[in-house]
Write a protein that holds these residues in place. Structure first.
Motif, PDB file in Angstrom:
ATOM      1  N   LEU A 260     -19.577 -49.971  -5.635  1.00 40.65           N
ATOM      2  CA  LEU A 260     -19.182 -48.797  -6.415  1.00 40.65           C
ATOM      3  C   LEU A 260     -20.091 -47.595  -6.103  1.00 40.65           C
ATOM      4  O   LEU A 260     -19.624 -46.456  -6.022  1.00 40.65           O
ATOM      5  CB  LEU A 260     -19.212 -49.110  -7.916  1.00 40.65           C
ATOM      6  N   THR A 261     -21.390 -47.865  -5.892  1.00 38.66           N
ATOM      7  CA  THR A 261     -22.324 -46.793  -5.511  1.00 38.66           C
ATOM      8  C   THR A 261     -21.916 -46.179  -4.175  1.00 38.66           C
ATOM      9  O   THR A 261     -21.878 -44.954  -4.017  1.00 38.66           O
ATOM     10  CB  THR A 261     -23.764 -47.348  -5.397  1.00 38.66           C
ATOM     11  N   ILE A 262     -21.597 -47.060  -3.222  1.00 38.54           N
ATOM     12  CA  ILE A 262     -21.206 -46.593  -1.881  1.00 38.54           C
ATOM     13  C   ILE A 262     -19.925 -45.755  -1.965  1.00 38.54           C
ATOM     14  O   ILE A 262     -19.869 -44.630  -1.468  1.00 38.54           O
ATOM     15  CB  ILE A 262     -21.001 -47.801  -0.926  1.00 38.54           C
ATOM     16  N   LEU A 263     -18.926 -46.314  -2.648  1.00 36.72           N
ATOM     17  CA  LEU A 263     -17.651 -45.607  -2.766  1.00 36.72           C
ATOM     18  C   LEU A 263     -17.845 -44.277  -3.503  1.00 36.72           C
ATOM     19  O   LEU A 263     -17.318 -43.240  -3.094  1.00 36.72           O
ATOM     20  CB  LEU A 263     -16.635 -46.497  -3.504  1.00 36.72           C
ATOM     21  N   CYS A 266     -19.243 -41.591  -1.389  1.00 34.83           N
ATOM     22  CA  CYS A 266     -18.267 -41.087  -0.411  1.00 34.83           C
ATOM     23  C   CYS A 266     -17.237 -40.163  -1.047  1.00 34.83           C
ATOM     24  O   CYS A 266     -16.822 -39.186  -0.435  1.00 34.83           O
ATOM     25  CB  CYS A 266     -17.536 -42.240   0.276  1.00 34.83           C
ATOM     26  N   VAL A 267     -16.808 -40.489  -2.269  1.00 34.60           N
ATOM     27  CA  VAL A 267     -15.710 -39.705  -2.860  1.00 34.60           C
ATOM     28  C   VAL A 267     -16.199 -38.721  -3.922  1.00 34.60           C
ATOM     29  O   VAL A 267     -15.399 -37.985  -4.506  1.00 34.60           O
ATOM     30  CB  VAL A 267     -14.597 -40.616  -3.453  1.00 34.60           C
ATOM     31  N   GLY A 268     -17.507 -38.697  -4.186  1.00 29.98           N
ATOM     32  CA  GLY A 268     -18.043 -37.734  -5.143  1.00 29.98           C
ATOM     33  C   GLY A 268     -17.745 -38.076  -6.594  1.00 29.98           C
ATOM     34  O   GLY A 268     -17.453 -37.197  -7.396  1.00 29.98           O
ATOM     35  N   LYS A 269     -17.766 -39.377  -6.917  1.00 28.84           N
ATOM     36  CA  LYS A 269     -17.606 -39.797  -8.320  1.00 28.84           C
ATOM     37  C   LYS A 269     -18.761 -40.708  -8.695  1.00 28.84           C
ATOM     38  O   LYS A 269     -19.429 -41.253  -7.812  1.00 28.84           O
ATOM     39  CB  LYS A 269     -16.290 -40.557  -8.494  1.00 28.84           C
ATOM     40  N   THR A 270     -18.973 -40.895 -10.005  1.00 28.48           N
ATOM     41  CA  THR A 270     -20.032 -41.824 -10.404  1.00 28.48           C
ATOM     42  C   THR A 270     -19.477 -43.257 -10.343  1.00 28.48           C
ATOM     43  O   THR A 270     -18.258 -43.468 -10.477  1.00 28.48           O
ATOM     44  CB  THR A 270     -20.534 -41.557 -11.837  1.00 28.48           C
ATOM     45  N   PRO A 271     -20.369 -44.231 -10.156  1.00 29.35           N
ATOM     46  CA  PRO A 271     -19.921 -45.633 -10.133  1.00 29.35           C
ATOM     47  C   PRO A 271     -19.185 -46.022 -11.421  1.00 29.35           C
ATOM     48  O   PRO A 271     -18.203 -46.766 -11.362  1.00 29.35           O
ATOM     49  CB  PRO A 271     -21.227 -46.415  -9.996  1.00 29.35           C
ATOM     50  N   ALA A 284     -11.539 -58.198  -3.873  1.00 30.28           N
ATOM     51  CA  ALA A 284     -11.014 -58.005  -2.514  1.00 30.28           C
ATOM     52  C   ALA A 284     -10.384 -56.619  -2.361  1.00 30.28           C
ATOM     53  O   ALA A 284     -10.539 -55.972  -1.324  1.00 30.28           O
ATOM     54  CB  ALA A 284      -9.997 -59.093  -2.191  1.00 30.28           C
ATOM     55  N   GLU A 285      -9.685 -56.176  -3.417  1.00 30.56           N
ATOM     56  CA  GLU A 285      -9.079 -54.839  -3.344  1.00 30.56           C
ATOM     57  C   GLU A 285     -10.154 -53.751  -3.289  1.00 30.56           C
ATOM     58  O   GLU A 285     -10.027 -52.772  -2.546  1.00 30.56           O
ATOM     59  CB  GLU A 285      -8.154 -54.604  -4.546  1.00 30.56           C
ATOM     60  N   LEU A 286     -11.222 -53.941  -4.075  1.00 30.49           N
ATOM     61  CA  LEU A 286     -12.320 -52.970  -4.042  1.00 30.49           C
ATOM     62  C   LEU A 286     -12.941 -52.938  -2.644  1.00 30.49           C
ATOM     63  O   LEU A 286     -13.171 -51.865  -2.069  1.00 30.49           O
ATOM     64  CB  LEU A 286     -13.386 -53.313  -5.090  1.00 30.49           C
ATOM     65  N   LYS A 287     -13.179 -54.121  -2.079  1.00 30.17           N
ATOM     66  CA  LYS A 287     -13.764 -54.179  -0.733  1.00 30.17           C
ATOM     67  C   LYS A 287     -12.888 -53.459   0.279  1.00 30.17           C
ATOM     68  O   LYS A 287     -13.400 -52.756   1.153  1.00 30.17           O
ATOM     69  CB  LYS A 287     -13.936 -55.634  -0.293  1.00 30.17           C
ATOM     70  N   SER A 288     -11.562 -53.631   0.152  1.00 29.78           N
ATOM     71  CA  SER A 288     -10.709 -53.026   1.171  1.00 29.78           C
ATOM     72  C   SER A 288     -10.675 -51.498   1.006  1.00 29.78           C
ATOM     73  O   SER A 288     -10.603 -50.755   1.987  1.00 29.78           O
ATOM     74  CB  SER A 288      -9.333 -53.686   1.204  1.00 29.78           C
ATOM     75  N   LEU A 289     -10.809 -51.032  -0.234  1.00 35.14           N
ATOM     76  CA  LEU A 289     -10.915 -49.586  -0.481  1.00 35.14           C
ATOM     77  C   LEU A 289     -12.196 -49.016   0.126  1.00 35.14           C
ATOM     78  O   LEU A 289     -12.194 -47.950   0.764  1.00 35.14           O
ATOM     79  CB  LEU A 289     -10.951 -49.383  -2.000  1.00 35.14           C
ATOM     80  N   VAL A 290     -13.298 -49.736  -0.076  1.00 37.46           N
ATOM     81  CA  VAL A 290     -14.585 -49.288   0.476  1.00 37.46           C
ATOM     82  C   VAL A 290     -14.511 -49.293   2.007  1.00 37.46           C
ATOM     83  O   VAL A 290     -14.990 -48.375   2.669  1.00 37.46           O
ATOM     84  CB  VAL A 290     -15.745 -50.182  -0.028  1.00 37.46           C
ATOM     85  N   THR A 291     -13.865 -50.329   2.554  1.00 31.61           N
ATOM     86  CA  THR A 291     -13.719 -50.426   4.010  1.00 31.61           C
ATOM     87  C   THR A 291     -13.010 -49.189   4.573  1.00 31.61           C
ATOM     88  O   THR A 291     -13.510 -48.554   5.497  1.00 31.61           O
ATOM     89  CB  THR A 291     -12.916 -51.697   4.377  1.00 31.61           C
ATOM     90  N   ASP A 292     -11.851 -48.851   3.997  1.00 33.71           N
ATOM     91  CA  ASP A 292     -11.101 -47.679   4.479  1.00 33.71           C
ATOM     92  C   ASP A 292     -11.951 -46.421   4.398  1.00 33.71           C
ATOM     93  O   ASP A 292     -11.959 -45.594   5.317  1.00 33.71           O
ATOM     94  CB  ASP A 292      -9.836 -47.467   3.623  1.00 33.71           C
TER      95      ASP A 292
END
Ligand code: TYM
Length: 344
Positions: A260-263, A266-271, A284-292
């Motif tokens: 969540l910190t990484i994402l 990248c997108v300018g939101k808080t975790p 798994a869905e969160l991981k794939s979002l972070v991957t993209d």
């Protein structure tokens, strides 16, 4: 105006922690700078040799790091970017600072204590033994203070692991002013650490420790030059937990919190905002979002890096020009320092 200074060691390609914790902030500060601000970014070769390096690899990393900084958007027209080892003002000032730094203070640095612990583990000795370690590791933070204060910098964008070194830089600024400057005037301003919300990106394999260049497990970090498939595989194998749904809980769910910190960075939101938004998603869905998102983030820099690393003549020109400007700036500081100390 502000004087911004920061540095990075030329020990391999930067990882996502370096990028989100520090480098992206360098670019942001540069792009938001006013005409009076000065920005100075250094590739710190002298710090790198506190640990054993192979000469050929160090030399290659030194140029690759310059290519990387340009690839992420450091603009040599707006910022001074240079190799630390091209400017001897740093070592000269470091020596002078060494002569006013209490050894006890250096022994209390967490980075030094970590080195001691590493060497103790490697040698499986029960006593902590300093005699195995080189003096450069102990005085490493003094050289860092000299890097910053040679330019009388006011702002230092770094990750959280550098905060204690910044405290020492402030102490040395005060100590020098008190010891040597007539009327104890504020010749050296106390530099402040400029920290981002993503100041501590964690290892993908062990989310209780920070993402680091020195971890033997290459799956633990994403490099700026990783291909999309490498990014996919590293994030797929990132350690999380078996709790259902997404919550932001750094203590009990450090792996998810790290994603969540990484994402967020990248997108300018808080975790926490992201956790609310994705509450019903799976790990798994969160991981794939972070991957993209990370694939998108690194696509441009990676392509630009591959182009620039072959432009050696251009890189040499940038380094030469940067070194000249860095020297011009710091030689004035050193001229005054020599006078204050009596070495002129
Ligand atoms: P270095 O080369 O280890 O790292 C460069 C920058 O990356 C940050 N960083 C991180 N941020 C968030 N999460 C992580 N997992 C992570 N890992 C690294 C570091 O905080 C740093 O900002 N001593 C410094 C280099 C240095 C320097 C200086 C910095 C030498 N002189 C003067 C500032 C000013 C270092 O070893 O950084």
């Amino acid at each position: 105006g502000k004087i911004v200074f920061s540095g990075i060691q030329p020990t391999g390609v930067p990882h996502l922690g370096n990028y989100l914790g520090a480098l992206s902030n360098w670019v942001k500060l540069q792009n938001e700078a006013s005409a009076e601000d000065q920005l100075i970014f250094s590739i710190v070769g002298w710090h790198a040799i506190t640990l054993p390096q192979k000469a050929k690899e160090l030399s290659a990393s030194r140029w690759d790091m310059l290519a990387t900084l340009l690839a992420i958007g450091i603009d040599p027209k707006r910022s001074i970017v240079f190799h630390q080892d091209d400017n001897r003002c740093h070592t000269e000032l470091a020596w002078i600072f060494n002569c006013i730094t209490p050894v006890g203070k250096l022994r209390r640095m967490t980075t030094w204590k970590a080195r001691l612990a590493d060497s103790r583990n490697a040698n499986s000795a029960s006593e902590i033994d300093e005699s195995m370690l080189n003096a450069g590791l102990l005085t490493y933070p003094v050289l860092q203070a000299a890097d910053i204060l040679a330019y009388r910098a006011t702002h230092v964008p770094v990750g959280e692991d550098q905060v204690q070194h910044l405290e020492l830089s402030r102490e040395l600024a005060h100590l020098f002013n008190r010891t040597f400057v007539p009327g104890k005037k504020r010749f050296f301003p106390p530099p402040i650490a400029d920290i981002t919300p993503s100041k501590r990106v964690l290892s993908l394999r062990d989310p209780t420790s920070k993402m680091s260049k020195s971890s033997p497990d290459i799956q633990s970090r994403i490099l700026l030059t990783d291909s999309p498939s490498q990014i996919t595989s590293k994030l797929r194998s990132a350690v999380t937990d078996s709790t259902i749904g997404i919550t932001y809980d750094p203590i009990n769910r450090p792996g998810i919190a790290n994603l969540l910190t990484i994402l967020g960075a990248c997108v300018g939101k808080t975790p926490s905002e992201l956790a609310e938004e994705y509450a019903s998603k799976s790990n798994a869905e969160l991981k794939s979002l972070v991957t993209d998102t990370v694939q998108d983030l690194f696509h441009g820099p990676r392509t630009e890096f591959e182009r620039l690393r072959n432009e050696r003549a251009y890189l040499e020109e940038v380094a030469k020009d940067g070194a000249e400007r860095a020297r011009a700036h710091s030689e004035e500081t050193l001229r005054q320092v020599r006078q204050f100390v009596g070495l002129y």
